[in-house]
Design a protein around this motif. Structure first.
Motif, PDB file in Angstrom:
ATOM      1  N   ARG A  40      -4.274  -0.082   8.838  1.00  0.00           N
ATOM      2  CA  ARG A  40      -5.442   0.784   8.641  1.00  0.00           C
ATOM      3  C   ARG A  40      -5.017   2.202   8.257  1.00  0.00           C
ATOM      4  O   ARG A  40      -5.672   2.859   7.442  1.00  0.00           O
ATOM      5  CB  ARG A  40      -6.298   0.801   9.902  1.00  0.00           C
ATOM      6  CG  ARG A  40      -7.148  -0.469  10.056  1.00  0.00           C
ATOM      7  CD  ARG A  40      -8.246  -0.283  11.074  1.00  0.00           C
ATOM      8  NE  ARG A  40      -9.283  -1.303  10.912  1.00  0.00           N
ATOM      9  CZ  ARG A  40     -10.417  -1.341  11.600  1.00  0.00           C
ATOM     10  NH1 ARG A  40     -10.660  -0.402  12.517  1.00  0.00           N
ATOM     11  NH2 ARG A  40     -11.309  -2.262  11.379  1.00  0.00           N
ATOM     12  N   ALA A  41      -3.933   2.662   8.845  1.00  0.00           N
ATOM     13  CA  ALA A  41      -3.416   3.979   8.473  1.00  0.00           C
ATOM     14  C   ALA A  41      -3.006   4.005   7.005  1.00  0.00           C
ATOM     15  O   ALA A  41      -3.233   4.995   6.293  1.00  0.00           O
ATOM     16  CB  ALA A  41      -2.235   4.349   9.368  1.00  0.00           C
ATOM     17  N   ALA A  42      -2.389   2.900   6.537  1.00  0.00           N
ATOM     18  CA  ALA A  42      -2.003   2.815   5.128  1.00  0.00           C
ATOM     19  C   ALA A  42      -3.234   2.798   4.231  1.00  0.00           C
ATOM     20  O   ALA A  42      -3.230   3.384   3.133  1.00  0.00           O
ATOM     21  CB  ALA A  42      -1.155   1.560   4.902  1.00  0.00           C
ATOM     22  N   VAL A  43      -4.294   2.115   4.671  1.00  0.00           N
ATOM     23  CA  VAL A  43      -5.547   2.100   3.905  1.00  0.00           C
ATOM     24  C   VAL A  43      -6.089   3.516   3.768  1.00  0.00           C
ATOM     25  O   VAL A  43      -6.504   3.955   2.679  1.00  0.00           O
ATOM     26  CB  VAL A  43      -6.584   1.176   4.588  1.00  0.00           C
ATOM     27  CG1 VAL A  43      -7.955   1.337   3.924  1.00  0.00           C
ATOM     28  CG2 VAL A  43      -6.136  -0.277   4.505  1.00  0.00           C
ATOM     29  N   LEU A  44      -6.106   4.254   4.877  1.00  0.00           N
ATOM     30  CA  LEU A  44      -6.606   5.633   4.845  1.00  0.00           C
ATOM     31  C   LEU A  44      -5.745   6.507   3.942  1.00  0.00           C
ATOM     32  O   LEU A  44      -6.266   7.385   3.240  1.00  0.00           O
ATOM     33  CB  LEU A  44      -6.649   6.199   6.258  1.00  0.00           C
ATOM     34  CG  LEU A  44      -7.706   5.607   7.198  1.00  0.00           C
ATOM     35  CD1 LEU A  44      -7.556   6.181   8.601  1.00  0.00           C
ATOM     36  CD2 LEU A  44      -9.106   5.876   6.660  1.00  0.00           C
ATOM     37  N   LEU A  85       0.825  -1.203   0.000  1.00  0.00           N
ATOM     38  CA  LEU A  85       0.000   0.000   0.000  1.00  0.00           C
ATOM     39  C   LEU A  85       0.865   1.262   0.000  1.00  0.00           C
ATOM     40  O   LEU A  85       0.520   2.273  -0.619  1.00  0.00           O
ATOM     41  CB  LEU A  85      -0.931   0.007   1.212  1.00  0.00           C
ATOM     42  CG  LEU A  85      -2.193  -0.859   1.118  1.00  0.00           C
ATOM     43  CD1 LEU A  85      -2.894  -0.911   2.471  1.00  0.00           C
ATOM     44  CD2 LEU A  85      -3.146  -0.320   0.055  1.00  0.00           C
ATOM     45  N   HIS A  86       1.966   1.189   0.710  1.00  0.00           N
ATOM     46  CA  HIS A  86       2.879   2.335   0.743  1.00  0.00           C
ATOM     47  C   HIS A  86       3.427   2.622  -0.652  1.00  0.00           C
ATOM     48  O   HIS A  86       3.521   3.788  -1.077  1.00  0.00           O
ATOM     49  CB  HIS A  86       4.023   2.037   1.715  1.00  0.00           C
ATOM     50  CG  HIS A  86       5.007   3.157   1.865  1.00  0.00           C
ATOM     51  ND1 HIS A  86       4.652   4.430   2.226  1.00  0.00           N
ATOM     52  CD2 HIS A  86       6.360   3.186   1.694  1.00  0.00           C
ATOM     53  CE1 HIS A  86       5.724   5.200   2.283  1.00  0.00           C
ATOM     54  NE2 HIS A  86       6.772   4.470   1.955  1.00  0.00           N
ATOM     55  N   VAL A  87       3.770   1.564  -1.391  1.00  0.00           N
ATOM     56  CA  VAL A  87       4.266   1.749  -2.753  1.00  0.00           C
ATOM     57  C   VAL A  87       3.161   2.313  -3.644  1.00  0.00           C
ATOM     58  O   VAL A  87       3.391   3.221  -4.459  1.00  0.00           O
ATOM     59  CB  VAL A  87       4.797   0.416  -3.324  1.00  0.00           C
ATOM     60  CG1 VAL A  87       5.279   0.612  -4.761  1.00  0.00           C
ATOM     61  CG2 VAL A  87       5.932  -0.131  -2.471  1.00  0.00           C
ATOM     62  N   ILE A  88       1.937   1.792  -3.487  1.00  0.00           N
ATOM     63  CA  ILE A  88       0.809   2.297  -4.279  1.00  0.00           C
ATOM     64  C   ILE A  88       0.599   3.788  -4.015  1.00  0.00           C
ATOM     65  O   ILE A  88       0.377   4.578  -4.943  1.00  0.00           O
ATOM     66  CB  ILE A  88      -0.470   1.492  -3.955  1.00  0.00           C
ATOM     67  CG1 ILE A  88      -0.333   0.047  -4.465  1.00  0.00           C
ATOM     68  CG2 ILE A  88      -1.693   2.144  -4.584  1.00  0.00           C
ATOM     69  CD1 ILE A  88      -1.486  -0.864  -4.051  1.00  0.00           C
ATOM     70  N   SER A  89       0.668   4.186  -2.751  1.00  0.00           N
ATOM     71  CA  SER A  89       0.527   5.608  -2.408  1.00  0.00           C
ATOM     72  C   SER A  89       1.586   6.447  -3.118  1.00  0.00           C
ATOM     73  O   SER A  89       1.300   7.527  -3.645  1.00  0.00           O
ATOM     74  CB  SER A  89       0.637   5.802  -0.899  1.00  0.00           C
ATOM     75  OG  SER A  89      -0.483   5.302  -0.226  1.00  0.00           O
ATOM     76  N   PHE A  90       2.809   5.936  -3.125  1.00  0.00           N
ATOM     77  CA  PHE A  90       3.898   6.660  -3.762  1.00  0.00           C
ATOM     78  C   PHE A  90       3.648   6.817  -5.255  1.00  0.00           C
ATOM     79  O   PHE A  90       3.865   7.891  -5.829  1.00  0.00           O
ATOM     80  CB  PHE A  90       5.217   5.909  -3.533  1.00  0.00           C
ATOM     81  CG  PHE A  90       6.213   6.690  -2.757  1.00  0.00           C
ATOM     82  CD1 PHE A  90       6.307   6.543  -1.385  1.00  0.00           C
ATOM     83  CD2 PHE A  90       7.051   7.592  -3.382  1.00  0.00           C
ATOM     84  CE1 PHE A  90       7.227   7.271  -0.648  1.00  0.00           C
ATOM     85  CE2 PHE A  90       7.973   8.319  -2.666  1.00  0.00           C
ATOM     86  CZ  PHE A  90       8.068   8.166  -1.290  1.00  0.00           C
ATOM     87  N   VAL A  91       3.211   5.732  -5.884  1.00  0.00           N
ATOM     88  CA  VAL A  91       2.959   5.773  -7.326  1.00  0.00           C
ATOM     89  C   VAL A  91       1.869   6.789  -7.643  1.00  0.00           C
ATOM     90  O   VAL A  91       2.002   7.609  -8.570  1.00  0.00           O
ATOM     91  CB  VAL A  91       2.571   4.377  -7.843  1.00  0.00           C
ATOM     92  CG1 VAL A  91       2.104   4.453  -9.302  1.00  0.00           C
ATOM     93  CG2 VAL A  91       3.746   3.415  -7.720  1.00  0.00           C
ATOM     94  N   MET A  92       0.774   6.779  -6.882  1.00  0.00           N
ATOM     95  CA  MET A  92      -0.320   7.715  -7.142  1.00  0.00           C
ATOM     96  C   MET A  92       0.095   9.152  -6.834  1.00  0.00           C
ATOM     97  O   MET A  92      -0.314  10.091  -7.519  1.00  0.00           O
ATOM     98  CB  MET A  92      -1.553   7.316  -6.328  1.00  0.00           C
ATOM     99  CG  MET A  92      -2.226   6.047  -6.828  1.00  0.00           C
ATOM    100  SD  MET A  92      -3.848   5.773  -6.098  1.00  0.00           S
ATOM    101  CE  MET A  92      -3.420   5.467  -4.396  1.00  0.00           C
ATOM    102  N   GLU A  93       0.907   9.316  -5.809  1.00  0.00           N
ATOM    103  CA  GLU A  93       1.339  10.661  -5.438  1.00  0.00           C
ATOM    104  C   GLU A  93       2.272  11.256  -6.484  1.00  0.00           C
ATOM    105  O   GLU A  93       2.179  12.438  -6.816  1.00  0.00           O
ATOM    106  CB  GLU A  93       2.043  10.630  -4.089  1.00  0.00           C
ATOM    107  CG  GLU A  93       2.470  11.995  -3.581  1.00  0.00           C
ATOM    108  CD  GLU A  93       3.151  11.928  -2.224  1.00  0.00           C
ATOM    109  OE1 GLU A  93       3.691  12.957  -1.781  1.00  0.00           O
ATOM    110  OE2 GLU A  93       3.143  10.840  -1.613  1.00  0.00           O
ATOM    111  N   ARG A  94       3.183  10.420  -7.013  1.00  0.00           N
ATOM    112  CA  ARG A  94       4.169  10.948  -7.955  1.00  0.00           C
ATOM    113  C   ARG A  94       3.696  10.880  -9.404  1.00  0.00           C
ATOM    114  O   ARG A  94       4.100  11.705 -10.225  1.00  0.00           O
ATOM    115  CB  ARG A  94       5.488  10.160  -7.834  1.00  0.00           C
ATOM    116  CG  ARG A  94       6.120  10.152  -6.469  1.00  0.00           C
ATOM    117  CD  ARG A  94       6.438  11.536  -5.938  1.00  0.00           C
ATOM    118  NE  ARG A  94       7.359  12.287  -6.770  1.00  0.00           N
ATOM    119  CZ  ARG A  94       8.687  12.259  -6.644  1.00  0.00           C
ATOM    120  NH1 ARG A  94       9.235  11.491  -5.716  1.00  0.00           N
ATOM    121  NH2 ARG A  94       9.451  12.999  -7.433  1.00  0.00           N
TER     122      ARG A  94
END
Length: 651
Positions: free
Chosen positions: A622-626, A585-594
């Motif tokens: 849960r924090a990563a989900v949010l 999820l952390h990687v997914i967040s990074f991809v969407m952010e960048r």
């Protein structure tokens, strides 16, 4: 004491050890109610001192007593134990029954209980504690000696943990008064157990002296590390430190003779050896100048037992880790490094320490250590591969924090990096030669693949120091990208390592024009349905590193975004452990952010509520989900090419 009260408490303790919940629950509730009653802990002391009472009942009594000390011993605690009862308890805790406790587990808990009180009361309110324990150590009964030593060990451990200036001065005074006595006791028991092992004496005799020697050693470690302002100014401390490595070597040789004598005795001997290395590590960490005379023996000891075949034949993993940590500590110690200008040297011992260090770490020795670290310690072992097969997610998750102190692989990597930083001009050509000796990409036997993986691991760790030595663009184009195309099952080892290498080198030396090829190379294992899970996780982490970079160009990455997010979503669903899902999820967040969502967020959004329910006891997941939900909402607000259906999140 009223016999009726004693009988009532004893009966309640008996019922509290029952397996029947209907009997157990009311008894536990009653014990909790009595915690604040005057005289309750005096009754518990009478119960745990009575050897004729059932072991389980006495165990429960000592645990209740310990909990009560934590909650009610302080003067300002609500419902604090009265001073009169405290005085009675202090006197009773050193009675003959406590000092001759036959059950080891209960004796240990009693020792911990006494140490908790000592931390509050010693020496001001319990001045006779240490003198009485020292007196008991001289008793003729072996059991009384052992129990007294056990209690004294826990008392010293508790007092050493206090950090206020007045408490530290008090502990130094205690050290001055007891150090010589404990040191002589340690010498005596160590000599006896080593002699008994060599003579083939009975296991019970060896165990008795080894247990005492280990307890004395634990006490000496705390006294030596925390009981002196400068350990090298004490003759007794110097005498102790001078024999640490000799004792460890003799104990390692004797350890071979203990095989077949039972697991407990073997483990006891191994603990004794480990605590000898802990003494060295403690002094090195807190008294580096006191350790200067030990630099040469420590390095020679480590080089022999970790980097020669004869020495390694005598070792075991935990001991090896400790020795490597000693090597790392010496290499890392600021006090042992010369400044650029000699007139900046503030302590003459710094020059001596540097000279001693370099006299052992000659060019040949350093190259030997480097090659052995790579070829032996960085190499995947059978246990690593077994873990990979059984639990690929556990294998793939990086160990963080201070795992280098306790785990072999992080420890090896930390030592290698410290050695490389200290001897870069010597070791950089060495590692480049090792890289040049590797065969070209092609299926190979497992042992050869493990050797190649170890060299690749070293090149990844030393990436910043090898900037001028390796042309990464050429290496990636001609070698690494080809490694990823070999689909042999055993080659998963190299495919995973290549993904990690890309992540390590992308921010060091990789041309901007090479980025699209790197994204494509990582996407291949990440999106493959047949690829090994550990390789996919390595590719995902490497992908995060490539976009978390100063030279990242979003336009180069944008064409890959839909495919990357789709592959990461599949990996998120495929993984099972919460920690793994959190990393993905952390990687997914990074991809969407960048790079934006690229039209691939619908499936993820539908999966997030399910993942939220799955993570009911994992707050970080849960924090990563949010965090991912937040990124998706931002994408919707920007109208970035697709309309988002919030579904179950609308409310």
């Amino acid at each position: 004491m009223d016999p009726n009260i004693y009988a009532l408490v004893l009966d309640t303790l008996n019922r509290a050890t029952s397996q029947d919940p209907e009997v157990l629950k009311p008894a536990e509730k009653k014990l909790q109610e009595w915690e604040i009653e005057p005289g309750f802990y005096s009754v518990l002391l009478d119960v745990l001192s009575n050897h004729s009472i059932d072991i389980n009942v006495r165990w429960l009594a000592v645990m209740c007593f310990k909990n009560g000390v934590d909650r009610y011993w302080r003067k300002n605690a609500p419902h604090a134990i009265t001073e009169e009862e405290k005085q009675k308890l202090r006197q009773g805790l050193l009675n003959s029954n406590i000092l001759s406790e036959p059950v080891t587990q209960i004796a240990t808990q009693q020792a911990v209980l006494i140490s908790k009180i000592a931390r509050f009361d010693c020496p001001m309110f319990w001045p006779n504690l240490v003198p009485e324990l020292i007196g008991a150590l001289k008793a003729p009964q072996q059991l009384v000696q052992h129990r007294s030593l056990l209690i004294f060990h826990h008392v010293v451990k508790a007092l050493a943990s206090k950090r206020l200036a007045a408490d530290r001065r008090m502990f130094q005074e205690l050290t001055q008064s007891v150090y010589a006595f404990i040191l002589n006791l340690w010498h005596e028991n160590t000599e006896q157990f080593l002699r008994h092992i060599q003579e083939g004496a009975a296991t019970e005799v060896i165990t008795e002296h080894l247990e005492k020697a280990l307890l004395c050693l634990r006490i000496l470690r705390k006294l030596t590390v925390f009981g002196f302002r400068k350990a090298h100014e004490s003759q007794d401390a110097v005498a102790f430190l001078n024999v640490v490595f000799d004792r460890a070597k003799t104990s390692l040789e004797c350890r071979k003779l203990l095989k077949g004598r039972g697991i407990y005795l073997l483990e006891l001997c191994e603990k004794f050896i480990i605590h000898l290395t802990k003494v060295a590590l403690g002094v090195l960490s807190l008294h580096p100048f006191s350790f200067v005379p030990l630099i040469r023996p420590a390095l020679e000891f480590t080089l022999y037992f970790c980097f020669t075949d004869q020495g390694m034949a005598l070792t075991y993993e935990r001991f090896t880790i400790q020795c490597l940590n000693i090597l790392k500590g010496i290499l890392q110690c600021v006090e042992y490094k010369l400044p650029k200008e000699m007139d900046q040297v503030k302590e003459p011992l710094t020059i001596e320490a540097h000279q001693l260090k370099m006299s052992v770490l000659t060019d040949d020795a350093v190259v030997l250590v480097c090659r052995r670290l790579v070829s032996h310690y960085c190499r995947l072992c059978g246990d690593d591969l077994a873990l990979w097969d059984a639990e690929p997610e556990s294998f793939a998750n990086d160990e963080a924090g201070e795992s280098w102190k306790y785990s072999k692989r992080p420890c090896t990597e930390a030592v290698f990096m410290e050695l490389f930083h200290g001897f870069r001009p010597l070791l950089a050509p060495c590692v480049v030669r090792m890289l040049g000796e590797l065969p070209p990409p092609a299926p190979a036997p497992l042992d050869q693949l493990r050797d190649k993986d170890a060299v690749y691991a070293a090149v990844g760790l030393a990436a910043f120091d090898l900037y001028d030595e390796i042309d990464f663009d050429e290496w990636f184009t001609n070698v690494l990208s080809q490694e990823l195309k070999i689909k042999d099952d055993n080659y998963r080892i190299i495919r995973r390592r290549v993904c990690l290498l890309i992540g390590q080198w992308c921010g060091v030396r990789a041309s901007p024009s090479l980025r699209p090829a790197m994204y494509a190379a990582l996407l291949e294992p990440l999106s493959s349905a047949t690829e090994d899970l550990a390789v996919k996780l390595a590719a995902a982490e490497a992908l995060r590193s490539t976009i978390d970079d100063f030279n990242f160009d979003v336009e180069q990455f944008r064409p890959f975004v839909p495919h990357v997010l789709s592959a990461l979503y599949d990996l998120l669903v495929e993984s099972e452990e919460c920690d793994t899902k959190m990393h993905v999820l952390h990687v997914i967040s990074f991809v969407m952010e960048r790079g934006g969502a690229g039209g691939a967020g619908g499936g993820l959004l539908a999966y997030l509520p399910q993942l939220w329910a799955h993570a009911d006891s994992h707050s970080m997941l849960r924090a990563a989900v949010l965090a991912n939900l937040l990124h998706l909402l931002k994408v919707k607000n920007k109208k970035n090419g697709w309309e988002l259906n919030l579904g179950p999140w609308e409310r």
